[in-house]
Design a protein around this motif. Structure first.
Motif, mmCIF file in Angstrom:
data_model
loop_
_atom_site.group_PDB
_atom_site.id
_atom_site.type_symbol
_atom_site.label_atom_id
_atom_site.label_comp_id
_atom_site.label_asym_id
_atom_site.label_seq_id
_atom_site.Cartn_x
_atom_site.Cartn_y
_atom_site.Cartn_z
ATOM 1 N N GLU A 105 0.633 -1.091 0.233
ATOM 2 C CA GLU A 105 -0.310 -0.051 -0.033
ATOM 3 C C GLU A 105 0.667 1.705 -0.101
ATOM 4 N N GLY A 106 0.392 2.060 -1.352
ATOM 5 C CA GLY A 106 1.763 3.484 -0.822
ATOM 6 C C GLY A 106 1.121 4.602 -0.598
ATOM 7 N N ASN A 107 1.276 5.421 0.233
ATOM 8 C CA ASN A 107 1.072 6.029 0.492
ATOM 9 C C ASN A 107 0.390 7.684 -0.093
ATOM 10 N N GLU A 108 0.173 6.919 -1.517
ATOM 11 C CA GLU A 108 -1.361 7.866 -2.080
ATOM 12 C C GLU A 108 -2.576 7.592 -0.749
ATOM 13 N N ALA A 109 -2.758 6.643 -0.238
ATOM 14 C CA ALA A 109 -3.751 5.948 -0.027
ATOM 15 C C ALA A 109 -4.114 6.695 1.126
ATOM 16 N N GLY A 110 -5.614 6.461 1.505
ATOM 17 C CA GLY A 110 -6.151 7.280 2.341
ATOM 18 C C GLY A 110 -5.662 6.537 3.945
ATOM 19 N N GLY A 111 -6.414 6.725 4.723
ATOM 20 C CA GLY A 111 -6.131 6.845 6.411
ATOM 21 C C GLY A 111 -4.490 6.549 6.287
ATOM 22 N N HIS A 112 -3.959 5.508 7.282
ATOM 23 C CA HIS A 112 -2.725 5.683 8.058
ATOM 24 C C HIS A 112 -1.366 4.639 6.909
ATOM 25 N N ILE A 113 -0.942 5.582 6.945
ATOM 26 C CA ILE A 113 0.172 5.137 5.291
ATOM 27 C C ILE A 113 1.793 5.353 6.069
ATOM 28 N N GLY A 114 2.349 3.994 4.472
ATOM 29 C CA GLY A 114 3.751 4.081 5.180
ATOM 30 C C GLY A 114 4.383 5.698 4.621
ATOM 31 N N GLU A 115 5.975 5.102 4.520
ATOM 32 C CA GLU A 115 6.684 6.385 4.071
ATOM 33 C C GLU A 115 6.942 6.216 2.692
ATOM 34 N N MET A 116 6.052 5.237 1.824
ATOM 35 C CA MET A 116 6.950 5.059 0.283
ATOM 36 C C MET A 116 5.443 5.607 -0.596
ATOM 37 N N GLY A 117 5.515 5.825 -1.895
ATOM 38 C CA GLY A 117 4.513 5.645 -2.969
ATOM 39 C C GLY A 117 4.678 4.543 -3.720
ATOM 40 N N THR A 118 3.308 3.623 -4.180
ATOM 41 C CA THR A 118 3.557 3.079 -4.678
ATOM 42 C C THR A 118 3.791 2.572 -6.027
ATOM 43 N N ILE A 119 4.037 3.594 -7.331
ATOM 44 C CA ILE A 119 5.611 2.849 -8.010
ATOM 45 C C ILE A 119 6.640 1.973 -7.138
ATOM 46 N N ALA A 120 7.167 2.985 -6.285
ATOM 47 C CA ALA A 120 7.948 2.404 -6.388
ATOM 48 C C ALA A 120 8.464 1.236 -5.061
ATOM 49 N N LEU A 121 7.169 0.864 -4.432
ATOM 50 C CA LEU A 121 7.247 0.478 -3.032
ATOM 51 C C LEU A 121 6.668 -1.520 -3.658
ATOM 52 N N VAL A 122 5.654 -1.455 -5.112
ATOM 53 C CA VAL A 122 4.847 -2.215 -5.735
ATOM 54 C C VAL A 122 6.420 -3.350 -6.152
ATOM 55 N N PRO A 123 6.795 -2.633 -7.563
ATOM 56 C CA PRO A 123 8.322 -3.582 -8.020
ATOM 57 C C PRO A 123 9.171 -4.018 -7.082
ATOM 58 N N GLN A 124 9.371 -3.174 -5.319
ATOM 59 C CA GLN A 124 10.100 -3.605 -4.654
ATOM 60 C C GLN A 124 9.879 -4.685 -3.846
ATOM 61 N N ILE A 125 8.878 -4.386 -3.516
ATOM 62 C CA ILE A 125 7.971 -6.221 -2.423
ATOM 63 C C ILE A 125 7.715 -7.343 -3.876
ATOM 64 N N ALA A 126 7.561 -6.777 -4.790
ATOM 65 C CA ALA A 126 7.404 -8.149 -6.149
ATOM 66 C C ALA A 126 8.759 -8.497 -5.849
ATOM 67 N N ASP A 127 9.843 -8.230 -5.817
ATOM 68 C CA ASP A 127 11.145 -8.479 -6.095
ATOM 69 C C ASP A 127 11.583 -8.803 -4.849
ATOM 70 N N SER A 128 11.523 -9.308 -3.804
ATOM 71 C CA SER A 128 11.212 -9.785 -2.524
ATOM 72 C C SER A 128 10.116 -10.933 -1.688
ATOM 73 N N VAL A 129 10.119 -11.585 -2.377
ATOM 74 C CA VAL A 129 9.397 -12.517 -2.445
ATOM 75 C C VAL A 129 8.166 -12.774 -3.935
ATOM 76 N N ASP A 130 8.341 -13.652 -3.828
ATOM 77 C CA ASP A 130 7.884 -14.882 -4.594
ATOM 78 C C ASP A 130 6.184 -15.145 -4.735
ATOM 79 N N ILE A 131 5.145 -14.151 -3.604
ATOM 80 C CA ILE A 131 4.457 -14.150 -3.634
ATOM 81 C C ILE A 131 3.423 -12.878 -4.026
ATOM 82 N N PRO A 132 2.025 -13.672 -4.763
ATOM 83 C CA PRO A 132 1.688 -12.561 -5.397
ATOM 84 C C PRO A 132 1.380 -11.431 -4.713
ATOM 85 N N VAL A 133 1.588 -10.135 -5.092
ATOM 86 C CA VAL A 133 1.205 -9.203 -4.791
ATOM 87 C C VAL A 133 0.443 -8.262 -5.448
#
Ligand code: TUI
Length: 316
Positions: A137-165
């Motif tokens: 979940e990128g910080n473009e989201a509403g509510g409680h948010i993390g530090e990273m944007g969706t375009i930067a976060l999603v590929p790095q999570i996809a690279d770090s696990v081999d389960i669906p993102v």
């Protein structure tokens, strides 16, 4: 767009509705699941008996799979874990914390667990529990948010696990769905878009605040307290920003509690916390959950079809 994750979750379309506290009741979750997406009941801080009623509502509307979102900060978390096990809820999403200590119970009950992760490190830690997917979940989201944007976060999570993102944050149309696929996701989660679904029970004033919002109106407060929250700017956010400037963090936390309920249930969009993401500026009307899903799939198909035509005609 029927991805392997759709197969795993038993859904027709790779579209998940955000399990928003107070907002995502059984009426909304049932409508989304009935339409072929994954409807999600938002447990928020509610007690188990209230969520039991929401589960019964969904089951009276559809046989399709649905989920319950557990906000791990809730003081009712233990009774909610008992509830999703006893009611044989098929899928559980989790937010605002690390679900590690509940995994054994949920897994042995055969429940598919899909946690929101705030970093690649947490995603990797959770993979050993055999979770079905992770929500980035990128910080473009509403509510409680993390530090990273969706375009930067999603590929790095996809690279770090081999389960669906699952990509979340700033997505509300076919362009966002296709972008998410290109970033390595197999589905998208949308919160703000589904607040403006016809079946959503949030107050009309809350929905109109999203429809009237412009691109820059969803602002972040509470960074200084370490709990950043994105809401549509109003009298409350101006008051919170003042408290932050004067270093009164503790008063800020008190103000924020209960403010979400004031906005969602009472429709107080001036003194309430109108949690919504940066995509609010693109939400122009309230339509049914079925229509939301139909339009997104149709738009994504049209984009692909026109790309193919242009490739064939040598224009790309
Ligand atoms: O490593 C750790 O222990 C920390 O782990 C995590 C830390 C944070 C997260 C996280 C960030 N964002 C999300 C999912 N999004 C959210 O949970 N967004 C939310 N918005 C409003 C909410 S409702 C509410 C009402 C009153 C008071 C507090 N919250 S919850 N999860 C996930 C895991």
């Amino acid at each position: 767009f029927y991805t392997p994750l759709c197969e795993k979750l038993g859904i027709r379309y790779p579209i998940i509705q955000g399990g928003m506290a107070w907002v995502a009741t059984g009426e909304l979750a049932g409508a989304v699941s009935k339409a072929g997406g994954l409807g999600v009941i938002g447990a928020g801080r509610a007690p188990a008996e209230e969520i039991a009623e929401e589960i019964d509502k969904v089951r009276s509307m559809t046989e399709n799979p649905f989920a319950v979102n557990l906000m791990l900060m809730s003081e009712h978390i233990d009774e909610l874990i008992d509830l999703v096990v006893s009611k044989e809820v098929p899928i559980v999403t989790t937010g605002a914390g690390n679900p590690g200590k509940y995994m054994e119970r949920l897994q042995s009950a055969g429940i598919k667990v899909v946690p929101v992760v705030s970093s690649a490190a947490l995603a990797r830690r959770l993979v050993r529990f055999d979770i079905t997917a992770v929500i980035a979940e990128g910080n473009e989201a509403g509510g409680h948010i993390g530090e990273m944007g969706t375009i930067a976060l999603v590929p790095q999570i996809a690279d770090s696990v081999d389960i669906p993102v699952i990509a979340a944050g700033g997505i509300a149309d076919g362009r966002g769905l296709l972008a998410a696929f290109h970033l390595g996701a197999q589905a998208v989660q949308m919160g703000t878009r589904f607040v403006c679904a016809a079946e959503c029970q949030a107050a009309g004033e809350y929905k109109n605040a999203i429809i009237d919002a412009r691109d820059r109106d969803a602002v972040v407060t509470g960074r200084s307290t370490g709990h950043p929250v994105r809401t549509i700017k109003n009298k409350l956010t101006r008051k919170l920003h003042k408290l932050e400037e004067n270093g009164k963090e503790d008063e800020l936390e008190r103000e924020a509690q209960g403010a979400l309920r004031r906005a969602v249930i009472e429709g107080d969009i001036e003194q309430g916390s109108v949690m919504a993401g940066q995509i609010s500026g693109m939400i122009e009307r309230e339509i049914s959950s079925e229509k939301i899903i139909e339009e997104i799939i149709a738009e994504a198909e049209e984009i692909l079809a026109s790309d193919c035509r242009e490739f064939r005609e040598g224009k790309k």
